[in-house]
Every structure is written in structure tokens, then in C-alpha cells.
Design a protein around this motif. Structure first.
Motif, PDB file in Angstrom:
ATOM      1  N   ARG A  12       0.893  -1.062  -0.065  1.00  0.00           N
ATOM      2  CA  ARG A  12       0.038   0.176  -0.071  1.00  0.00           C
ATOM      3  C   ARG A  12       0.828   1.184  -0.113  1.00  0.00           C
ATOM      4  O   ARG A  12       0.824   2.212  -0.745  1.00  0.00           O
ATOM      5  N   ALA A  13       1.809   1.404   0.738  1.00  0.00           N
ATOM      6  CA  ALA A  13       2.498   2.546   1.046  1.00  0.00           C
ATOM      7  C   ALA A  13       3.427   2.592  -0.206  1.00  0.00           C
ATOM      8  O   ALA A  13       3.713   4.006  -0.783  1.00  0.00           O
ATOM      9  N   SER A  14       3.755   1.582  -1.038  1.00  0.00           N
ATOM     10  CA  SER A  14       4.769   1.844  -2.250  1.00  0.00           C
ATOM     11  C   SER A  14       3.793   2.308  -3.566  1.00  0.00           C
ATOM     12  O   SER A  14       4.240   2.290  -4.565  1.00  0.00           O
ATOM     13  N   GLY A  15       2.594   2.091  -3.318  1.00  0.00           N
ATOM     14  CA  GLY A  15       1.534   2.336  -4.427  1.00  0.00           C
ATOM     15  C   GLY A  15       1.368   1.031  -5.172  1.00  0.00           C
ATOM     16  O   GLY A  15       0.721   1.146  -6.319  1.00  0.00           O
ATOM     17  N   GLU A  16       1.989  -0.088  -4.925  1.00  0.00           N
ATOM     18  CA  GLU A  16       1.685  -1.109  -5.852  1.00  0.00           C
ATOM     19  C   GLU A  16       0.538  -1.958  -5.628  1.00  0.00           C
ATOM     20  O   GLU A  16      -0.040  -2.690  -6.632  1.00  0.00           O
ATOM     21  N   LEU A  17      -0.099  -1.613  -4.393  1.00  0.00           N
ATOM     22  CA  LEU A  17      -1.396  -2.600  -4.285  1.00  0.00           C
ATOM     23  C   LEU A  17      -2.496  -2.214  -5.067  1.00  0.00           C
ATOM     24  O   LEU A  17      -3.059  -2.912  -5.994  1.00  0.00           O
ATOM     25  N   GLU A  18      -2.438  -0.867  -5.367  1.00  0.00           N
ATOM     26  CA  GLU A  18      -3.427  -0.271  -6.404  1.00  0.00           C
ATOM     27  C   GLU A  18      -3.394  -0.631  -7.767  1.00  0.00           C
ATOM     28  O   GLU A  18      -4.237  -0.599  -8.756  1.00  0.00           O
ATOM     29  N   LYS A  19      -2.141  -0.942  -8.314  1.00  0.00           N
ATOM     30  CA  LYS A  19      -1.756  -1.576  -9.586  1.00  0.00           C
ATOM     31  C   LYS A  19      -1.868  -3.029  -9.812  1.00  0.00           C
ATOM     32  O   LYS A  19      -2.139  -3.341 -10.915  1.00  0.00           O
ATOM     33  N   LEU A  20      -2.036  -3.748  -8.949  1.00  0.00           N
ATOM     34  CA  LEU A  20      -2.258  -5.214  -8.966  1.00  0.00           C
ATOM     35  C   LEU A  20      -3.535  -5.512  -9.931  1.00  0.00           C
ATOM     36  O   LEU A  20      -4.727  -4.961  -9.501  1.00  0.00           O
ATOM     37  N   PRO A  21      -3.550  -6.518 -10.997  1.00  0.00           N
ATOM     38  CA  PRO A  21      -4.404  -6.713 -11.818  1.00  0.00           C
ATOM     39  C   PRO A  21      -5.592  -7.761 -11.462  1.00  0.00           C
ATOM     40  O   PRO A  21      -6.269  -8.465 -12.081  1.00  0.00           O
ATOM     41  N   PHE A  22      -5.669  -7.793  -9.966  1.00  0.00           N
ATOM     42  CA  PHE A  22      -6.780  -8.707  -9.448  1.00  0.00           C
ATOM     43  C   PHE A  22      -7.068  -8.313  -8.103  1.00  0.00           C
ATOM     44  O   PHE A  22      -6.441  -7.410  -7.376  1.00  0.00           O
ATOM     45  N   THR A  23      -8.008  -8.892  -7.420  1.00  0.00           N
ATOM     46  CA  THR A  23      -8.560  -8.633  -6.209  1.00  0.00           C
ATOM     47  C   THR A  23      -7.603  -9.334  -5.089  1.00  0.00           C
ATOM     48  O   THR A  23      -7.129 -10.484  -5.233  1.00  0.00           O
ATOM     49  N   VAL A  24      -7.294  -8.476  -4.164  1.00  0.00           N
ATOM     50  CA  VAL A  24      -6.431  -8.964  -3.128  1.00  0.00           C
ATOM     51  C   VAL A  24      -7.283  -8.943  -1.776  1.00  0.00           C
ATOM     52  O   VAL A  24      -8.106  -8.108  -1.261  1.00  0.00           O
ATOM     53  N   GLU A  25      -7.091 -10.352  -1.099  1.00  0.00           N
ATOM     54  CA  GLU A  25      -7.674 -10.511   0.173  1.00  0.00           C
ATOM     55  C   GLU A  25      -6.743 -10.751   1.235  1.00  0.00           C
ATOM     56  O   GLU A  25      -5.735 -11.456   0.945  1.00  0.00           O
ATOM     57  N   PHE A  26      -6.700  -9.991   2.528  1.00  0.00           N
ATOM     58  CA  PHE A  26      -5.577 -10.340   3.297  1.00  0.00           C
ATOM     59  C   PHE A  26      -6.211 -10.990   4.592  1.00  0.00           C
ATOM     60  O   PHE A  26      -7.286 -10.653   5.104  1.00  0.00           O
ATOM     61  N   ALA A  27      -5.204 -11.928   5.027  1.00  0.00           N
ATOM     62  CA  ALA A  27      -5.496 -12.565   6.367  1.00  0.00           C
ATOM     63  C   ALA A  27      -4.233 -12.321   7.301  1.00  0.00           C
ATOM     64  O   ALA A  27      -3.410 -12.865   6.746  1.00  0.00           O
ATOM     65  N   ASN A  28      -4.393 -11.979   8.353  1.00  0.00           N
ATOM     66  CA  ASN A  28      -3.223 -11.643   9.227  1.00  0.00           C
ATOM     67  C   ASN A  28      -3.161 -12.742  10.136  1.00  0.00           C
ATOM     68  O   ASN A  28      -3.762 -13.492  10.888  1.00  0.00           O
ATOM     69  N   PHE A  29      -1.936 -13.371  10.407  1.00  0.00           N
ATOM     70  CA  PHE A  29      -1.383 -14.381  11.011  1.00  0.00           C
ATOM     71  C   PHE A  29      -0.058 -14.084  11.902  1.00  0.00           C
ATOM     72  O   PHE A  29       0.403 -13.194  11.419  1.00  0.00           O
ATOM     73  N   ILE A  30       0.095 -14.920  12.930  1.00  0.00           N
ATOM     74  CA  ILE A  30       1.367 -14.700  13.650  1.00  0.00           C
ATOM     75  C   ILE A  30       2.001 -16.088  13.516  1.00  0.00           C
ATOM     76  O   ILE A  30       1.682 -17.122  14.283  1.00  0.00           O
ATOM     77  N   GLY A  31       2.865 -16.093  12.810  1.00  0.00           N
ATOM     78  CA  GLY A  31       4.080 -17.061  12.566  1.00  0.00           C
ATOM     79  C   GLY A  31       3.542 -18.272  11.361  1.00  0.00           C
ATOM     80  O   GLY A  31       2.423 -18.329  10.890  1.00  0.00           O
ATOM     81  N   GLY A  32       4.695 -19.052  10.966  1.00  0.00           N
ATOM     82  CA  GLY A  32       4.603 -19.970   9.904  1.00  0.00           C
ATOM     83  C   GLY A  32       3.705 -20.918  10.314  1.00  0.00           C
ATOM     84  O   GLY A  32       2.958 -21.561   9.493  1.00  0.00           O
ATOM     85  N   PRO A  33       3.435 -21.515  11.479  1.00  0.00           N
ATOM     86  CA  PRO A  33       2.637 -22.743  11.731  1.00  0.00           C
ATOM     87  C   PRO A  33       1.301 -22.247  11.315  1.00  0.00           C
ATOM     88  O   PRO A  33       0.445 -23.221  10.814  1.00  0.00           O
ATOM     89  N   GLU A  34       0.686 -21.183  11.827  1.00  0.00           N
ATOM     90  CA  GLU A  34      -0.654 -20.822  11.570  1.00  0.00           C
ATOM     91  C   GLU A  34      -0.892 -20.649   9.889  1.00  0.00           C
ATOM     92  O   GLU A  34      -1.835 -20.882   9.553  1.00  0.00           O
ATOM     93  N   ILE A  35       0.042 -19.943   9.345  1.00  0.00           N
ATOM     94  CA  ILE A  35       0.000 -19.806   7.730  1.00  0.00           C
ATOM     95  C   ILE A  35      -0.042 -21.376   7.140  1.00  0.00           C
ATOM     96  O   ILE A  35      -0.966 -21.351   6.218  1.00  0.00           O
ATOM     97  N   LEU A  36       0.568 -22.271   7.659  1.00  0.00           N
ATOM     98  CA  LEU A  36       0.523 -23.407   7.070  1.00  0.00           C
ATOM     99  C   LEU A  36      -0.783 -24.216   7.274  1.00  0.00           C
ATOM    100  O   LEU A  36      -1.499 -24.708   6.261  1.00  0.00           O
ATOM    101  N   GLU A  37      -1.327 -23.984   8.096  1.00  0.00           N
ATOM    102  CA  GLU A  37      -2.809 -24.437   8.550  1.00  0.00           C
ATOM    103  C   GLU A  37      -3.472 -23.703   7.574  1.00  0.00           C
ATOM    104  O   GLU A  37      -4.749 -24.440   7.067  1.00  0.00           O
ATOM    105  N   SER A  38      -3.731 -22.576   7.351  1.00  0.00           N
ATOM    106  CA  SER A  38      -4.244 -21.849   6.358  1.00  0.00           C
ATOM    107  C   SER A  38      -4.371 -22.424   5.143  1.00  0.00           C
ATOM    108  O   SER A  38      -5.168 -22.283   4.170  1.00  0.00           O
ATOM    109  N   PHE A  39      -3.029 -22.865   4.606  1.00  0.00           N
ATOM    110  CA  PHE A  39      -3.001 -23.377   3.139  1.00  0.00           C
ATOM    111  C   PHE A  39      -3.638 -24.645   3.414  1.00  0.00           C
ATOM    112  O   PHE A  39      -3.984 -24.926   2.189  1.00  0.00           O
ATOM    113  N   ARG A  40      -3.527 -25.469   4.208  1.00  0.00           N
ATOM    114  CA  ARG A  40      -4.079 -26.683   4.384  1.00  0.00           C
ATOM    115  C   ARG A  40      -5.486 -26.712   4.264  1.00  0.00           C
ATOM    116  O   ARG A  40      -6.215 -27.341   3.780  1.00  0.00           O
TER     117      ARG A  40
END
Length: 362
Positions: free
Chosen positions: A71-99
Motif C-alpha cells: 500500500r505505501a509503495s503504491g503497488e497494491l492499487e496497480k495489481l490486476p486482481f482482487t486481493v484479500e488479506f488474512a493476518n497471522f502470527i507465525g509460519g505454523p498458523e499460515i501452514l494451517e491456512s494453506f491446508r
């Protein structure tokens, strides 16, 4: 680009136990259909470049750093697709979200992808960045006489599985010719490291900024010199993705565009250091300006290594250190954890942006 939608509220009240239930339903070796695939695209199959309308990527962020940089760099608004963000704490939680099929791509350190591989998950690395390899130091509790790595023998060391700090400790022991049986590894959460070493509950803790500076304000606190600990921390970080996302042409094209934006956004932080410190560390993370400055200085310049066999070999060395310590449930091969097709867009973007592939030799 459509307005990005934050998933933080949706995930905020879900505990890790919820994702763990999904992980239990999926066997560790095969994974969920949404999180892994058996048919890997050929290494010479070009990535699609056209992003169809309606394409969405869910980014599993950590402490909102990636989305803030975009967002700060201006790159977010240039992306040619919709972005959704999910905030996590640490790799193990992210891996569970992938699963669970709840996220497509995530920024992560160099160790979580290793544990994902060892767990049988297919989450290929699609981009890499490098920060200062001296960014993690071994803090020594007040008045504890540890000056060299050899002095670690018999000491209590703070330890967190699946983190860059885990690899730093294991590399330090390996460099000293010690094994995990020569020390007492005290398993803690990263957030507890500072208090544990400050109060003497452990003798040693791998710390980065701003915790390091705060710790050194404690009377009698020291660190093992850089001359001893050089090379215990890689400074590498990655973007990795669900294999099924890489296999879907629309998401693969979106990932290609995201990798380019990733490089440009973090190179923007190189050229706007004061602004980045204020926007992210002060305004978003609520740190003091002094702490923000120390963190930015400790990370140094972001560089962007090529996705090539040299990087694969670096990752394999880290795997070997963790495996030799008996900390992996089964063998893992670094070569299985990369999608080298993304190297082309990395090379193009780094060159066009005026960024660098490698840090200057120190």
C-alpha cells in the motif's frame, strides 16, 4: 483493481485449534486437496501472464507488513486482481491456512517452508528476499560468563521450533562443534525470549531488534560477538504458495504479478527508509521512532536473490542443519520446495527497478 478486502476480522476469532482440526482431517502425508497437489507443473512450462477478470488471491500476511509495503509503495492499487488479506502470527498458523485452502500465498522466513516440506505439504517458494545476516544475535543473560560459542556448552538456550531463531541456535551449536545434547533447549514462544534471558530463566536467547536493544539496557547484559556468530542466521525470507494456486492458470498469472509487486514494494522501502519506519513500525505497529529506526537499520537493504540452484543449495544447508539435530520428522529436499519458473519475472523486475540480487560483501 477492486478495493482489497481484509479478512483479518474473519480470521481473528479463529483459534489455531480450528485450523488444527482441518489438519487432522487431512493426513499429513497427502494433505488436503486444496493445499497440495500431486501433478507439479513442468519446470520449463512458462507461467501464464494474463490475469482474467474476477481473479482473487488471498495473502496470509504477518503483522500486516506485506500489505503495508504494497500500500505505501503504491503497488497494491496497480495489481490486476482482487486481493484479500488474512493476518497471522507465525509460519505454523499460515501452514494451517494453506491446508484449509483459506490462503494462497504468504511471506515467511526460511525455516517454515522446511517444516512444511517435512510434513509432506506442497507449498513451493516463488520469490525470495535477503536482509542483513547479522540481524539476529545471541543475547547473554546478565552476568553469565559466555563470550564464545564454545561457552554455550551446558547452558540453557531459548528455542522456538519452526522459526529462523531455531536455525540460528542449531547453526551456532554446529559451528561450535556441539550438539543439542550438550545444551538445554528451553522451548518458548518468541515473544517470551526477551524476558526469559533478561531475568536469567535462560542463559542465551537469539534476539533481533527492537528486543535486542531493549535487552541490552539491562545491567550486565551482553551479546556474543559478531566475530563468533557470523553465519548463524541466513537473513533469507520467502514468498511461498499453495501448489494448487500455482497450478490454476488464473492464480498463477496473479502470483506472477504479485512477485513483481513484492520486489518493487520492498525495494521502495530501501529508498524510503524513514517513511517506511514511520508508516509501518510507528503508525501500524505502534513502536517508538527510536525502535523503528533500529529495526530498519538492523534489516539493512532488501535484496532479491535469483530463484536458482545456488539458492536451492543454500536452503538445503539449512535443512541439513535442522535434520542433523533430529528436529525434522522426515527427510526434506530443498529442490522440492521451489518453483523456479518465477525466476524470470524476478530477474526482470529487479533489473527494471534498480534493485539488487545480492548484498555487498561484508
Amino acid at each position: 483493481m477492486r478495493q482489497p478486502r481484509s479478512l483479518y476480522r474473519r480470521f481473528r476469532d479463529r483459534s489455531v485449534a480450528v485450523f488444527a482440526a482441518v489438519a487432522t482431517a487431512c493426513t499429513v502425508l497427502t494433505g488436503c486437496a486444496a493445499g497440495s497437489g500431486t501433478d507439479k507443473p513442468a519446470a520449463d512450462t512458462p507461467l501464464p501472464t494474463e490475469v482474467p477478470p474476477g481473479t482473487t488471491l488471498v495473502i496470509a500476511d504477518q503483522q500486516e507488513r506485506f500489505q503495508t509495503a504494497l500500500r505505501a509503495s503504491g503497488e497494491l492499487e496497480k495489481l490486476p486482481f482482487t486481493v484479500e488479506f488474512a493476518n497471522f502470527i507465525g509460519g505454523p498458523e499460515i501452514l494451517e491456512s494453506f491446508r484449509a485452502g483459506a490462503a494462497d500465498v504468504a511471506p515467511v522466513g526460511d525455516v517454515p517452508p522446511i517444516h512444511a516440506l517435512a510434513a509432506g505439504e506442497d507449498v513451493p517458494i516463488v520469490a525470495a528476499y535477503q536482509t542483513d545476516p547479522l540481524g539476529i544475535k545471541l543475547a547473554v543473560a546478565p552476568n553469565v560468563p559466555v563470550r564464545t560459542l564454545a561457552d554455550l556448552k551446558g547452558r540453557k538456550i531459548a528455542y522456538a521450533d519452526g522459526t529462523a531463531q531455531q536455525a540460528a541456535v542449531l547453526r551456532a551449536l554446529d559451528k561450535a562443534g556441539l550438539s543439542t545434547s550438550d545444551v538445554e533447549l528451553v522451548r518458548l514462544q518468541l515473544a517470551d525470549f526477551n524476558d526469559a534471558v533478561r531475568t536469567g530463566q535462560v542463559d542465551i536467547a537469539p534476539l533481533n531488534e527492537p528486543r535486542l536493544t531493549r535487552f541490552l539496557r539491562t545491567p550486565g547484559a551482553t551479546v556474543i560477538p559478531d566475530s563468533e556468530t557470523r553465519d548463524i542466521y541466513s537473513g533469507l525470507g520467502y514468498l511461498y504458495a499453495r501448489r494448487s494456486a500455482v497450478q490454476e492458470p488464473d492464480k498463477a498469472a496473479a502470483l506472477r504479478a504479485l512477485v513483481a509487486a513484492f520486489v518493487r514494494a520492498f525495494h521502495w522501502t530501501n529508498t524510503h527508509r524513514d517513511e517506511w519506519a514511520r508508516i509501518y513500525y510507528v503508525e501500524n505497529q505502534k513502536l517508538s521512532p527510536d525502535d523503528a529506526g533500529r529495526i530498519v537499520d538492523s534489516l539493512g537493504e532488501f535484496t532479491f536473490p535469483r530463484l536458482d540452484q545456488q539458492l536451492v543449495a543454500r536452503q538445503q544447508k539449512t535443512i541439513d542443519v535442522i535434520d542433523a539435530a533430529g528436529e525434522l520428522p522426515r527427510e526434506a529436499r530443498a529442490a522440492d520446495g521451489f518453483d523456479l519458473r518465477f525466476d524470470e519475472v524476478i530477474a526482470q523486475t529487479v533489473t527494471a527497478a534498480g534493485a539488487r540480487f545480492e548484498r555487498e560483501k561484508q
